[in-house]
Motif scaffolding. Sequence first.
Motif, short mmCIF file in Angstrom:
data_model
loop_
_atom_site.label_atom_id
_atom_site.label_comp_id
_atom_site.label_asym_id
_atom_site.label_seq_id
_atom_site.Cartn_x
_atom_site.Cartn_y
_atom_site.Cartn_z
N ILE A 237 0.85 -1.19 0.00
CA ILE A 237 0.00 0.00 0.00
C ILE A 237 0.89 1.24 0.00
N GLN A 238 2.02 1.17 0.72
CA GLN A 238 2.95 2.29 0.73
C GLN A 238 3.42 2.62 -0.69
N ALA A 239 3.72 1.57 -1.47
CA ALA A 239 4.15 1.79 -2.85
C ALA A 239 3.06 2.50 -3.65
N GLN A 240 1.80 2.08 -3.43
CA GLN A 240 0.68 2.75 -4.13
C GLN A 240 0.60 4.23 -3.76
N ASN B 21 3.48 6.39 -5.18
CA ASN B 21 3.27 6.69 -6.60
C ASN B 21 2.20 7.74 -6.79
N LYS C 106 3.54 11.17 -5.92
CA LYS C 106 4.44 11.65 -6.97
C LYS C 106 3.69 12.16 -8.19
N ILE D 207 12.54 8.31 1.34
CA ILE D 207 13.15 9.57 0.92
C ILE D 207 13.81 9.42 -0.45
N ALA D 208 14.55 8.32 -0.62
CA ALA D 208 15.23 8.09 -1.89
C ALA D 208 14.23 8.03 -3.04
N GLN D 209 13.03 7.54 -2.73
CA GLN D 209 12.03 7.38 -3.78
C GLN D 209 11.30 8.67 -4.14
N VAL D 210 11.09 9.57 -3.17
CA VAL D 210 10.23 10.72 -3.48
C VAL D 210 10.95 12.07 -3.50
N ALA D 211 12.03 12.24 -2.74
CA ALA D 211 12.53 13.60 -2.51
C ALA D 211 13.49 14.07 -3.60
N ASP D 212 13.53 15.39 -3.80
CA ASP D 212 14.56 16.00 -4.64
C ASP D 212 15.71 16.46 -3.77
#
Lengths: 328, 329
Positions: free
Chosen positions: B191-194, B197, B200, B220-225
């Motif tokens: 669910i976190q992956a959903q 996404n 984003k 953080i690695a997945q969403v942040a700039d």
Amino acid sequence: MGDNLISVNNVSVNFDYQENFISKKQKIHAVNNINIKIKKGSFFGLVGESGSGKTTLGRAILGANKISSGNVIFHDDERDYELTNMNKQDLKEYRKKAQLIFQDPYAALSPRMTVRDIIAEPLEVMKITNSRQETDERVRDIAAKCRLNIEHLRRFPHAFSGGQRQRISIARALVSNPKFIVADESVAALDVSIQADILNLLKQLQTELNLTYLFISHDLSVVAHVCDVVAVMYLGHIVEMGPSRELFKNPKHSYTKALLSSIPSIDPEKRSEAIELKGEIPSALNPPPGCVFRTRCPNPGVDCKGGEITMGLTEVEPGHWVDQCCVL
Amino acid sequence: MSHLLEVKNLDVKFDTDEGRITAVENISLTVDQGEVLGIVGESGSGKSVTAKSIMKLNPGNTSYNEDAEIILDNENVLQFTSKQDLKKIRGGKVSMIFQEPMASFAPAIKIGAQMVEQLLIHKNINKDEAKSISINMLKRVGIADAEKRFNQYAFELSGGMRQRAMIAMALSTMPKLLLADEPTTALDVTIQAQVINLIKDIIKEYQMGVIFITHDLGVIAQVADHVAVMYLGSVVEKGPVNEILKNPKHPYTKGLLQALPDINNLDAPLSPIPGNIPSPLDRPTGCVFRTRCPHHNPEGKDGKIEMKLIEVESGHWVDQCGIQCGQNG
């Protein structure tokens, strides 16, 4: 069967459920037909999402939940304990040998007892020690093993941080000298730096005290790091089971694959290769017939979509078991 | 170009019975439109307090320093005192998503009614328009049977669905800045992956600025700039996400990364950061991390080095004491 400590044979756990007093009684199928063997000295991991039945299975093995059918056997040195066929005396003996570490170190410790009393309570309740002096000795001994200071024993839990509290919890579980420990999400509530500390402590105690663990967690990276054998649960069934490195390197079941791909990667350049599972875990009140995962399966076969393939594990490689629906 | 949000030299202190607690000290951050700033740190590091300051949601015993500024859209939020002004930011220009979605919806009011209520406060529209905006937003975040869910209570929804509804509600007023405080922590990985996404996609679509608070470096690695690493109320390192995760300089950032179990590298030992985070009541002088720092930098150990961020590479800032310690290990 000399090297197994626990054999779980065809265990199912159902709960009765009635929405209100006029509606029909229904059954929640929390755990269905589980077979596992836990080797002596192993770190057995149980992973799955919330609602998959991990905790229910763990509690059933400890005798804390009623087993609806099947049996759990604890192979002790001198004799076997058969869980569904135990009298009060046996159950007392069994409880000394099998203990539980809880998830939330804030809720698990009584705020009105000193750390010494918390750790000593199992000894007193189970009448293991004969004198106060003996109790104190064992409390001090186990506290030192869990890296607590002697002066900590006089204080109350509120004076401690999450990591220290979890060490108190562990000391309490170990004071009766058990052989088998169920650790139910024991690091889930902790910060990563403290989580690493507790995991290392559990590992160290395992060799020092000859322990066998059933480690329940929803965090696959943690399980991959500490466990030797892993079983993946979904909606009350084990869908895949095997040696942890083999299973994580070479997952066979679509659910295991999806779970693994959902772990957010620490590498910012590897963004979202997640196999996205649609929807959520179905209710255990009416699990789908046939393969329980088919309602969310990203690549279901023709047969399993109709629910024609029943659940059952097949050995694909020595020790690596996968639900047959995903093997076909 | 001016930033969407600029926090300058912010201190946040709480007056308690046991004394004055420094929750946040000398923090400066910026967020641009369409940018995601990640804030990471352990519990008690001041992540949430920082975010709440932007909406002035901290409790009554809070005091801010005189020279602090939180500039949102060219206005200093800290100077807002009237209800009228605060309303503009709370739920208007800024929305917040919390960790526990069950606790953020009122349990006895239907989800739809809660969504409509906040739209009527912030937008000049009538009830029917508000309802259709809400239902569209629920559809946008991937809730099936949005019309049905609109008339349900929070307890009737599952965890993932509730978090989606929370996101829909936060976004329906079209805020310029979204504060997401551990929005995926209570969810299962699938669910976190959903939800990640979804967040984003929505940031891209609406071009809003986001502050994403989490303790999970993977998320953080997945969403942040950009990332700011916080420890005991101070930012110890900040910079572009790639730089921070691949080339960390501060011993605390390094420690966090080494403590994290990585499924792709199972042979690496898990090394905890020694000791415990000190109580904010006896916050160390000088470098806040010195009581747990594994590298012995004699001056830093005595607390003689003041906290100060220094730019080591373009956009990559590290606390000066940490630069020296980081080189030792």
